[in-house]
Write an enzyme that holds these catalytic residues in place. Sequence first.
Site, short mmCIF file in Angstrom:
data_model
loop_
_atom_site.label_atom_id
_atom_site.label_comp_id
_atom_site.label_asym_id
_atom_site.label_seq_id
_atom_site.Cartn_x
_atom_site.Cartn_y
_atom_site.Cartn_z
CG ASP A 34 -0.27 -0.09 2.28
OD1 ASP A 34 1.27 -0.90 2.96
OD2 ASP A 34 -0.76 0.26 3.34
CD GLU A 91 4.46 0.64 7.12
OE1 GLU A 91 4.85 1.08 7.75
OE2 GLU A 91 3.31 1.12 5.95
CG ASP A 143 9.30 -4.26 7.65
OD1 ASP A 143 9.15 -4.13 6.24
OD2 ASP A 143 8.33 -3.92 8.07
#
Length: 502
Positions: free
Chosen positions: A130, A197, A224
């Site tokens: 996203d 997220e 990440d």
Amino acid sequence: MPSKETTTMVKKTLWGLLVLLVLLAVAVAVNTLRKGTRQLQVEPLAPVAIDGAAVAERLAEAVRLQTISSRDDAQLNADQFQALHALLQKRFPRVHAHLQREVVGGLSLLYTWQGADPKAPPILLMAHQDVVPVAPGTEGDWQVPPFAGVVKNGFIWGRGSWDDKGNLLSQLEAVEMLLAGGYQPPRTLYLAYGADEEVAGLRGAARIAALLQERGVRLDFVLDEGLLVLEGVMPGIAKPTALIGVAEKGYMSVVLKVSATPGHSSMPPPKGTSAIAMVSAALARLEDKQLPAGIRGVAGEMFDTLAPEMGGFSRVALSNLWLFGPVVQKQLEGAASTNAMLRTTTALTIVNAGNKENVLPGSAEATVNFRILPGDTKEGVLQHMHSHVADAAPGGQFELVALPGAVDASKVAPTGSAQYRVLNQTIREVFPDALVAPGLMVAGTDSIHYGAISDHIFKFSPIRANSEDLKRFHGTNERLSVANYLDAIRFYHRLIPQVAGL
């Protein structure tokens, strides 16, 4: 005229002070010099050949899909997310032929690359699908329309090119390349791509983490998005600096509600007793009396690692915080970016009160956002807030309400571990001109949800960025250079075999 005894005493005192200063100078010099570099010495990696035009166009295709997420509407732009899934299946055929793919929480993706040894602890790479929306009214400020997905002048332009489709597709490009070369990981590799997220990750990352935990998975390494390879951003350092996020600050927003007797503005109450006055005084206290700062924990280790790479007084001061600590801390607190590393920050974000100019409102409220430093807690922040609000409003006239989604800071990943070392080494191989140091992630990432199943969670994006680039993050004219993107692919192509072989 002073006596002989007085003159002798003054001379002895001055000599004593001089000797003390000399000894202090010697101690400072010795302490500075004995702190040598902590950078790993590795051979630069020969660049892997990649078709830059082809990979750039694949990322541009993904940027054209408007995968804007919503906190409240899980189905907002679902067709765009599904189109992205279809695009990934089409552009990465080996990945989808060899890895198991699961859809979690409706739109999030979990890929499993089964390792040769099923008993070996698995590893996880993360990114998110996203993107944030474009601020209304700024569309015309973009050099290229934000969702045009154009490759121009050496850059892939558009919302999500950097945050975070660049990370997502560079990982898939690397896996596709490894599969083409016949690589089989010794241990299982997961790829987790959340779809929310930007709105806390509760439908995506949180559910994927819970699913893995239900299956008894314990992750040995997690990477990440996060801190970057910063160029010309770190004060006192000429070289690029790659910061590995070893921890992430917590997050909590608290609504302060104050009540008072409503009335007519022609007869205001005593000073400081209206709802607006009490909220204003409380907010002023919270901003003036913030939680304490300190060069400790992750920030302390970062500066300790970088001190030997600095020049002049910066090196001396950071190598001798026992002496210069208060001066250095005051300077760091003066800049927003470094202040955020030192303390739990307090940000006044929303205020609401009144609806008519001649009416004293019976209530007023404000929202305060805290980013919680490792070592502080949500409970401690609430106690801090309560004590300062109580100075401005009587106990029966205010209420504190913590909004949903509050989370404490993450655990701190150990920098003495083999997992940190291999990440450090890979960065030095792919970015040989960069220094590497641990850092604190002050914003939020999806990896905050994985703390229960891993002790080695790192937040790092293999992206070079200068101060001008940083303005584009969540801002106008987001873009990623093709050269930067190629380095990101090479980084993951190198990292996967390295960490899978630990």
